[in-house]
Design an enzyme around this catalytic site. Structure first.
Site, short mmCIF file in Angstrom:
data_model
loop_
_atom_site.label_atom_id
_atom_site.label_comp_id
_atom_site.label_asym_id
_atom_site.label_seq_id
_atom_site.Cartn_x
_atom_site.Cartn_y
_atom_site.Cartn_z
N TYR A 1 44.48 25.94 38.05
CA TYR A 1 45.25 26.20 36.83
C TYR A 1 45.66 24.90 36.14
CZ TYR A 1 45.45 31.21 37.54
OH TYR A 1 45.10 32.52 37.65
N HIS B 1 42.30 45.31 36.14
CA HIS B 1 41.81 43.94 36.09
C HIS B 1 40.71 43.65 37.12
CE1 HIS B 1 41.80 39.65 35.38
NE2 HIS B 1 42.13 39.40 36.63
N ASP C 1 37.51 36.70 35.83
CA ASP C 1 38.79 36.00 35.76
C ASP C 1 38.54 34.49 35.77
OD1 ASP C 1 41.90 36.43 36.16
OD2 ASP C 1 41.35 35.01 37.72
N ARG C 2 39.11 33.72 36.71
CA ARG C 2 38.85 32.27 36.73
C ARG C 2 37.37 32.00 36.98
NH1 ARG C 2 43.06 29.87 34.41
NH2 ARG C 2 42.44 27.89 35.34
N HIS D 1 52.21 33.00 34.60
CA HIS D 1 51.78 32.29 35.81
C HIS D 1 50.90 31.09 35.49
CE1 HIS D 1 48.41 35.03 35.05
NE2 HIS D 1 47.67 34.26 35.80
N TRP D 2 50.21 31.11 34.33
CA TRP D 2 49.41 29.93 33.93
C TRP D 2 50.29 28.69 33.89
CZ3 TRP D 2 44.90 29.87 30.03
CH2 TRP D 2 43.93 30.81 30.40
#
Length: 314
Positions: free
Chosen positions: A205, A267, A104-105, A149-150
């Protein structure tokens, strides 16, 4: 939760990282994603530690790691800054060269570490992630609805922190202790109820929408690519393919050997399919023995705004 590992807080100067490490063999660092902490790897790390030194830090601003004061352009939360943390941390632990895996991030940080520090990174594993610029250039109504959500967390005029901190239990919905492990669940929720961590995650973000995109664009314009072997692990029951084939999107960014594998999970691969994830990573590392260091010697930190030393191709 982790077998035979050591938990430390390592002072790197501008940040202090909480990190757990253990095992023996060639080193691999595992980087969590949003909104997790390093404990998300608690079912993967012990399996990999049978053949590897495994290092699992909290990213700056997440979990028990600190974050510097906000900087112009959110540079303090750029993936370049986080990649510098990884290299400095591994150096402090005695590892000048290492494999890096990120989810993910964390996959964005792993990618940036391989791009900015090719002398240090022997292997790159990305899990459910693409270069930020690839997402942003393909943004459409479908992506905006699914990944809204980004944009929410990236706002500054109406900061998301006010909404999240007002009721974190309503904002974050996570599996229960029985599903992800009691200690992992407790560690995650300590972080989610900490306003400083919520700010750190939002800054991550915000950097992604600006300075991280700029760094990706500069690399692409200069023809820089990942020089080491790379593996993409894609969850079978997630939406990384929202823009099309993720492997096809990744391919132009990778100069070395590249593999793409599907993991039978949602995920959060490390929590939902830990045996498969550990096997995939372990097999990949074994299939590509560490090569000699790239010319240039030890890893170099790259300062924000300076051109990174990534490999150039015609």
């Amino acid at each position: 939760m982790f077998d035979d590992s050591r938990l430390e807080h390592v002072d790197l100067g501008d940040v202090t990282l909480r990190v757990r490490h253990g095992g023996s063999g060639p080193p691999v660092v595992l980087l969590h994603g949003h909104p997790r902490t390093h404990t998300t790897w608690h079912r993967v790390a012990p399996r990999l530690a049978r053949r590897h030194v495994v290092v699992t830090p909290d990213l700056r601003g997440y979990g028990g790691s600190t974050l510097p004061p906000d900087a112009p352009g959110h540079a303090q939360s750029s993936k370049r800054a986080m990649a510098g943390d990884v290299v400095r941390l591994m150096g402090r632990l005695g590892h000048e060269r290492f494999a890096v895996a990120g989810h993910d991030r964390g996959s964005l940080v792993a990618f940036r570490t391989a791009m900015d520090h090719p002398e240090a990174v022997t292997h790159l594993i990305v899990m459910d992630g693409l270069p930020v610029i690839e997402h942003l250039e393909r943004t459409d109504a479908v992506f905006a609805r699914a990944w809204w959500h980004w944009w929410f967390m990236g706002q500054t005029d109406k900061p998301a922190e006010r909404v999240i901190n007002a009721d974190p239990d309503a904002w974050y919905r996570t599996p229960g202790p029985a599903e992800i492990g009691a200690e992992n669940h407790a560690d995650l929720w300590r972080a989610l109820r900490n306003p400083a961590v919520v700010h750190g995650m939002c800054e991550d973000y915000r950097a992604g929408l600006g300075i991280d995109r700029e760094h990706d664009a500069a690399d692409r314009a200069a023809g820089r690519r990942v020089a080491c072997p790379a593996l993409l692990l894609e969850s079978a029951h997630d939406d990384l393919d929202i823009h099309g084939d993720p492997a096809a999107i990744w391919a132009p960014w990778v100069a070395g050997p590249f593999a793409h594998r599907i993991v039978d999970s949602g995920h959060h691969q490390a929590e939902q399919a830990p045996e498969e994830v550990a096997d995939r990573i372990g097999d990949f590392l074994a299939a590509h023995p560490r090569s000699a260091p790239s010319p240039g010697g030890a890893a170099r930190n790259v300062e924000p705004g300076s051109p990174p030393p990534g490999r150039r191709l015609p």
